[in-house]
Design a protein around this motif. Structure first.
Motif, PDB file in Angstrom:
ATOM      1  N   ARG A 199       0.829  -1.212   0.000  1.00 24.13           N
ATOM      2  CA  ARG A 199       0.000   0.000   0.000  1.00 24.13           C
ATOM      3  C   ARG A 199       0.864   1.263   0.000  1.00 24.13           C
ATOM      4  N   GLN A 200       1.961   1.241   0.741  1.00 26.38           N
ATOM      5  CA  GLN A 200       2.808   2.424   0.812  1.00 26.38           C
ATOM      6  C   GLN A 200       3.506   2.690  -0.515  1.00 26.38           C
ATOM      7  N   SER A 203       1.344   4.263  -3.147  1.00 25.40           N
ATOM      8  CA  SER A 203       1.226   5.712  -2.952  1.00 25.40           C
ATOM      9  C   SER A 203       2.472   6.428  -3.465  1.00 25.40           C
ATOM     10  N   GLU A 206       2.467   6.592  -7.362  1.00 23.48           N
ATOM     11  CA  GLU A 206       1.550   7.562  -7.961  1.00 23.48           C
ATOM     12  C   GLU A 206       2.014   8.999  -7.729  1.00 23.48           C
ATOM     13  N   ARG A 207       2.538   9.310  -6.551  1.00 16.52           N
ATOM     14  CA  ARG A 207       2.850  10.694  -6.207  1.00 16.52           C
ATOM     15  C   ARG A 207       4.246  11.135  -6.647  1.00 16.52           C
TER      16      ARG A 207
END
Length: 380
Positions: A199-200, A203, A206-207
């Motif tokens: 999950r990390q 993120s 994407e960022r």
């Protein structure tokens, strides 16, 4: 003793009733009604005697119902209905008789989706059993059934936590610290760390990483090399003496959390798996030295300057979205016989046109002899 003798003197009258054989229900009811009236007249008008109706005799053609086919009681009927609601699941050649209501109470799981729509998408075999959870052992499936009964799963000692995790992912059963109880805490925490790392990194991808990939794609590149620096790293390159970088696709991102994420090798494996699932190829992750600032310039013999930079070890990630990666990147030249000439005058002249063999033979036959040959023939 007959009925007429039991009635006493009143029954010894001339109007004696004959004995009625219970051939039909109508004769039996008529006889009982007359006997009731006779007894009420003898006992007085204020006394009522309720005669019991004799049991209705079945006719010879009416079959006598057996006790096995009689309608069960209310409790038996409920138990029979409960047995009808149960289904049989076959997992790893092992049969589990369960109530589908346990699955429909969890509609987000795979079994809940299968049995919540009236078994429209699930078809039984020739025995009426449902074969589910292919590839999952019976021991693991029995442990997962505990989730539908009590909300928790106890990992058996003979089952690895990774195997239980894969089975939960397949059956869409939540795998977390609230649902799983395990004696092997290291294995449990390892699987929980994998889920958190996934999950990390999604993120981070994407960022932080995707904008750099888009920038490389807009330049026409089909791969990207990203070096992860700390937030307080300063990069000061000399414009006159820039460092010699080995990768021309290199870009940097300042992120201390991403740097700490890549500190663990297992997190790199999770990141690589995530990028593979997103369709990227030629993925490489590791640690390399990156130049930050110039320390000094040293003159080498011959007047050539040698620049010494300060290097720090930072993680990097390299990926590609090239579709034709299996083809050669280099141009394959075929070797031909050389027809080059060294004479400049001949090279600048018009090229000789080569004719076909038949046309060349006709041209030779029709050609006139040179003037010297004609003069020699006339002289002879």
């Amino acid at each position: 003793m007959s009925d007429s003798q039991a009635d006493g003197p009143q029954g010894m009258s001339d109007n004696r009733r004959p004995f009625f054989y219970p051939d039909s229900s109508s004769d039996t009811e008529e006889y009982a009604e007359e006997r009731r009236k006779r007894l009420s007249k003898r006992n007085g008008p204020n006394v009522r005697v309720r005669a019991a109706m004799p049991p209705k005799m079945p006719s010879p053609n009416t079959p006598t119902p057996s006790t096995s086919t009689q309608e069960p009681s209310r409790a038996g009927k409920a138990q029979y209905q409960l047995c009808d609601d149960r289904i049989t699941l076959v997992v790893d050649n092992t049969r589990f008789v369960v109530d589908p209501a346990q699955f429909t109470a969890h509609p987000n799981t795979m079994l809940g989706r299968m049995f919540s729509s009236g078994l429209e998408f699930t078809h039984p075999n020739e025995r009426g059993e449902y074969e589910v959870a292919e590839g999952i052992s019976a021991t693991v499936f029995r442990a997962i059934l505990e989730y539908y009964r009590g909300g928790t799963i106890r990992c058996p000692p003979t089952v690895s936590v990774q195997e239980l995790r894969e089975a939960c992912d397949y059956l869409l059963v939540p795998f977390d610290a609230n649902t799983v109880r395990c004696q092997n805490l290291r294995g449990l925490l390892h699987e929980l760390s994998n889920e958190g790392a996934r999950r990390q990194f999604e993120s981070f991808l994407e960022r932080l990483i995707l904008p750099l990939m888009v920038r490389s794609a807009q330049r026409g590149d089909r791969e990207c090399h990203v070096v992860v620096l700390l937030d307080d790293d300063s990069v000061d390159w000399d414009e006159q003496y820039p460092p010699q970088m080995g990768d021309e696709y290199s870009q940097t991102v300042l992120s201390t959390p991403l740097y700490r994420f890549f500190k663990y090798i297992e997190n790199r494996d999770v990141a690589k798996q995530v990028m593979k699932e997103r369709g990227l190829k030629k993925i490489r992750l590791g640690v390399e030295g990156y130049p930050t600032y110039k320390e000094k310039v040293r003159k080498r013999p011959g007047g050539r300057a040698e620049v010494i930079y300060n290097y720090v070890q930072r993680p990097f990630i390299h990926m590609s979205w090239e579709k034709e990666e299996a083809k050669s990147r280099h141009v394959d030249f075929q070797c031909f016989k050389s027809k080059s000439v060294t004479n400049l005058a001949e090279a600048t002249a018009d090229p000789v046109i080569e004719l076909e063999p038949n046309r060349a033979r006709e041209t030779e036959d029709n050609a006139e002899p040179p003037p010297e040959v004609q003069g020699e023939e006339e002289a002879q």
